[in-house]
Scaffold this motif. Structure first.
Motif, PDB file in Angstrom:
ATOM      1  N   ALA A   1      42.566  29.831  79.124  1.00 21.22           N
ATOM      2  CA  ALA A   1      42.838  30.352  80.460  1.00 21.22           C
ATOM      3  C   ALA A   1      42.193  31.720  80.594  1.00 21.22           C
ATOM      4  N   ARG A   2      41.596  31.981  81.741  1.00 18.63           N
ATOM      5  CA  ARG A   2      41.023  33.285  82.054  1.00 18.63           C
ATOM      6  C   ARG A   2      41.825  33.883  83.213  1.00 18.63           C
ATOM      7  N   LEU A   3      42.040  35.183  83.177  1.00 17.74           N
ATOM      8  CA  LEU A   3      42.843  35.866  84.188  1.00 17.74           C
ATOM      9  C   LEU A   3      41.945  36.655  85.127  1.00 17.74           C
ATOM     10  N   VAL A   4      42.152  36.453  86.425  1.00 16.51           N
ATOM     11  CA  VAL A   4      41.402  37.196  87.430  1.00 16.51           C
ATOM     12  C   VAL A   4      42.377  37.977  88.308  1.00 16.51           C
ATOM     13  N   ASP A   5      41.836  38.785  89.190  1.00 16.84           N
ATOM     14  CA  ASP A   5      42.617  39.570  90.155  1.00 16.84           C
ATOM     15  C   ASP A   5      43.558  40.547  89.444  1.00 16.84           C
ATOM     16  N   TRP A   6      42.981  41.607  88.891  1.00 23.51           N
ATOM     17  CA  TRP A   6      43.712  42.610  88.109  1.00 23.51           C
ATOM     18  C   TRP A   6      44.098  43.837  88.927  1.00 23.51           C
ATOM     19  N   GLY A   7      44.031  43.740  90.237  1.00 25.20           N
ATOM     20  CA  GLY A   7      44.293  44.903  91.071  1.00 25.20           C
ATOM     21  C   GLY A   7      45.700  45.463  90.954  1.00 25.20           C
ATOM     22  N   TRP A   8      46.653  44.614  90.547  1.00 28.30           N
ATOM     23  CA  TRP A   8      48.044  45.052  90.422  1.00 28.30           C
ATOM     24  C   TRP A   8      48.456  45.214  88.961  1.00 28.30           C
ATOM     25  N   ALA A   9      47.474  45.427  88.094  1.00 32.33           N
ATOM     26  CA  ALA A   9      47.786  45.695  86.684  1.00 32.33           C
ATOM     27  C   ALA A   9      48.739  46.888  86.595  1.00 32.33           C
TER      28      ALA A   9
END
Length: 269
Positions: free
Chosen positions: A176-184
């Motif tokens: 699995a790859r994780l995208v959309d890190w704007g709310w890290a």
């Protein structure tokens, strides 16, 4: 401020020119409809490669998430796709990532994608939290707890993704790859698993089944029961606020899932 979606061809010509200065001429552009936090969500093809674009107008209240993604990207490779460029032109803030060929994660009970998501959470837990500006979990949830002191239970120094929308998880053949890190966010080690529970319930898991699944995530066993109770209650209030008077099925399912988990935790005590 609502996000109004646009296609690549809708962008001002100077923005498209700035993008093509990074990519070479665009031969084909496909709008991706899954994005919820981006005005532009598109896959473009050039003579040599494919690039995923996401963008917001520079006057949008969430535009800061673009810089957050750019800042954090070097620290989360290869769990996340690599950022290729970041351009700001003619009122637009655009990120260009390596395009990934994969499908959005299926969170339904028995899905073969679930172990891959668990493994991605394990890998994320091994990444040291970078010393960049990040929001803190106790600050993000402070408005949704009964007692301000309860938010302190969410403190920690672990890097968290926090937005486990299945559209943010792309499944390749073996990972699995994780995208959309704007709310890290920086917070307690067990919080990403807790965030995931609501999405699992919305996908058809009973609350107890969802908790059993996330028990495979390292760090979950360290979660104090009272802290999990407080987080479930805070999440229910948060989703109530997000939903407001909205009647769309997508939002209603997540609000219902958050309420189910909160009730489950209350019944436990």
């Amino acid at each position: 401020m609502a996000v109004t979606t646009v296609s690549f061809d809708d962008l001002p010509s100077r923005v498209r020119t700035a993008i093509e200065a990074e990519t070479s001429p665009v031969l084909k552009a496909e709008t991706i409809s899954a994005g919820l936090n981006s005005a532009l969500s598109a896959r473009i093809l050039t003579a040599t490669n494919a690039v995923f674009l996401k963008g917001l107008r520079t006057d949008h209240r969430w535009v800061w998430t673009q810089q957050r993604e750019a800042d954090i990207n070097p620290y989360v490779i290869p769990l996340a796709p690599r950022l290729l460029f970041h351009v700001i032109a003619d009122g637009w803030d655009i990120l260009g990532f390596e395009a990934i060929d994969g499908h959005h994660a299926d969170y339904s009970p028995g899905s073969p994608d679930l172990p891959k998501v668990v493994e991605a959470m394990r890998r994320l837990g091994e990444i040291p939290c970078p010393t960049i500006e990040l929001r803190r979990a106790e600050q993000r949830l402070a408005a949704y707890v009964d007692n301000p002191a309860d938010a302190e239970m969410f403190k920690g120094d672990v890097l968290l993704h926090t937005d486990w929308n299945n559209h943010n998880i792309l499944i390749e053949e073996d990972r699995a790859r994780l995208v959309d890190w704007g709310w890290a966010t920086r917070g307690a080690v067990w919080l990403d698993a807790a965030h995931w529970i609501i999405w699992l319930i919305a996908a058809g898991h009973a609350p107890a089944q969802a908790e059993k699944l996330v028990s495979q995530v390292p760090g979950w066993s360290t979660a104090p029961p009272a802290a999990v109770d407080a987080f479930a209650a805070a999440s229910s209030r948060l989703w109530d606020e997000i939903a407001g008077n909205a009647s769309d099925d997508w939002t209603s399912r997540r609000r219902s899932a958050a309420r189910q988990w909160c009730d489950h935790r209350a019944d436990r005590t």
